[in-house]
Design a protein around this motif. Sequence first.
Motif, mmCIF file in Angstrom:
data_model
loop_
_atom_site.group_PDB
_atom_site.id
_atom_site.type_symbol
_atom_site.label_atom_id
_atom_site.label_comp_id
_atom_site.label_asym_id
_atom_site.label_seq_id
_atom_site.Cartn_x
_atom_site.Cartn_y
_atom_site.Cartn_z
ATOM 1 N N ASP A 71 0.820 -1.216 0.000
ATOM 2 C CA ASP A 71 0.000 0.000 0.000
ATOM 3 C C ASP A 71 0.852 1.263 0.000
ATOM 4 N N PHE A 72 2.154 1.148 0.356
ATOM 5 C CA PHE A 72 3.021 2.333 0.294
ATOM 6 C C PHE A 72 4.069 2.229 -0.826
ATOM 7 N N SER A 73 3.830 1.377 -1.797
ATOM 8 C CA SER A 73 4.799 1.175 -2.881
ATOM 9 C C SER A 73 4.933 2.414 -3.764
ATOM 10 N N THR A 74 6.153 2.621 -4.245
ATOM 11 C CA THR A 74 6.447 3.562 -5.325
ATOM 12 C C THR A 74 6.872 2.730 -6.521
ATOM 13 N N PHE A 75 6.416 3.096 -7.712
ATOM 14 C CA PHE A 75 6.613 2.259 -8.895
ATOM 15 C C PHE A 75 7.730 2.827 -9.765
ATOM 16 N N ARG A 76 8.686 1.954 -10.078
ATOM 17 C CA ARG A 76 9.844 2.375 -10.874
ATOM 18 C C ARG A 76 9.964 1.498 -12.116
ATOM 19 N N PHE A 77 10.260 2.162 -13.259
ATOM 20 C CA PHE A 77 10.377 1.463 -14.535
ATOM 21 C C PHE A 77 11.666 1.891 -15.221
ATOM 22 N N GLN A 78 12.333 0.919 -15.827
ATOM 23 C CA GLN A 78 13.531 1.195 -16.610
ATOM 24 C C GLN A 78 13.299 0.704 -18.031
ATOM 25 N N PHE A 79 13.543 1.588 -19.010
ATOM 26 C CA PHE A 79 13.278 1.301 -20.406
ATOM 27 C C PHE A 79 14.577 1.063 -21.173
ATOM 28 N N SER A 80 14.436 0.572 -22.384
ATOM 29 C CA SER A 80 15.593 0.239 -23.217
ATOM 30 C C SER A 80 16.194 1.454 -23.913
ATOM 31 N N GLN A 81 15.463 2.574 -23.912
ATOM 32 C CA GLN A 81 15.937 3.798 -24.533
ATOM 33 C C GLN A 81 15.558 4.989 -23.650
ATOM 34 N N PRO A 82 16.263 6.109 -23.770
ATOM 35 C CA PRO A 82 15.876 7.297 -23.007
ATOM 36 C C PRO A 82 14.458 7.734 -23.355
#
Length: 431
Positions: A71-82
Amino acid sequence: LIQPNNDLDPHTQYEVRIQSLTLENGTADDQTVAFTTRALQRGPKNQVITSPDFQLNRAFPSGEEQEPVMDFSTFRFQFSQPIDATTATYAEDGSVRLMDADGQLVEARLLVDGPYMTLDPEDDYLTPGAQYTLYLEPALASTYGESFEGEDFRFQPKDSSPNGEPVFMVQRITEPGDPNAGDGNSSLTGKPINQVPVNSTLLGQDSATQSSGNVRAELASTVSYPEVTPIRIARNTLLTGSNIDVMIGGAVPAGISSGQVKMHFLSDATGYMVPNPYSSADDAQRVVKLFMDVAIATENEEANGGFTQDLMHIELIGLAEINPDQGALNLDAVSMVEPDVLGQEFANGLLSFQLSSYEDQTDPPPPTVDNAAPTLQSWTFGEDGATSLDKTAMVKPTDPIILNFSEPLDRDTVKGKVHLYKNEGGTQTDM
């Protein structure tokens, strides 16, 4: 510690082979450690991207057993390009949306830098057990014009404190000389604790800033999560660092010093403490993984113009000891930080991070907070105080206008508050 004589190639796979290594007691098992280096921040396209397609490389939390969505998560994503930041919009019709079960947009902060994206809900807690959907839409594009195929994440966040109140602990950023700091060096690296080295051609190999401050850590209920224990440090946490002198080549004074270095948490730092896979002992320390997004600003306005920046997805890996009954959490972790130095090069530094609980958790010192309003320190076309040079006569039509403030700005408060007018006719330009 293995330090290659030359830089490794970007996004290339390497192996470390350990064979017949003699230890104090016996011989280590032969093993191979494989890893792939990441892409460059700047450079030729083929060294900046990890795939010709604009795709998602990593999501945190993953929603798997050792990374549950809380319930207190922050979501992080890393992509293959800027990421093309102009295409990353958070709105009901935006390219990034977190929607609740009623189809309402959840208020959140969206951060984007290079291939990294962070989505931090404004409220401290999502509703446990409720249905949420996080949309990454095809309107999202890379700086190279590649479109994203789109992806949805459906989840029901777990309750961080189903059996009572969450556990809050005030932690100190341990400094050398602290009674809990031992000899002042990290047990993981042997390097000074909470000292951020800044190794570069411009600054030399011995520049560093010593961090200090107090943080408020929140642990999910250890009764409900005895094996995998989620942890959070709230956004807007402030750490301070000591002065850095700009020394060209580490030897010639450039006449610029940073003054106090401020490090603001742009989002909630979140992670997990999991069972130690390398030991079967009952009292083995937990392994901790923690992500944070930090904005750096300096006291000296000259240095701030060159050093101010966001460092996204700093990944800390280490060991933690936890005793919630005594309100104790001691954490040692390691990360690599790579600040951009004056726009000329990326420095590097091995961060030996250490947190230690205050013994008295009933009346601990308050977390370090920032009560000062941001001020405009400088801008790209302002007069140079040293030479009285009027730079407004040197502006090219394509030059960006850069305003340097004394501390990070809340992006949501900037929208609609900055306007550019043409003096002849008073025409407003969208910003």
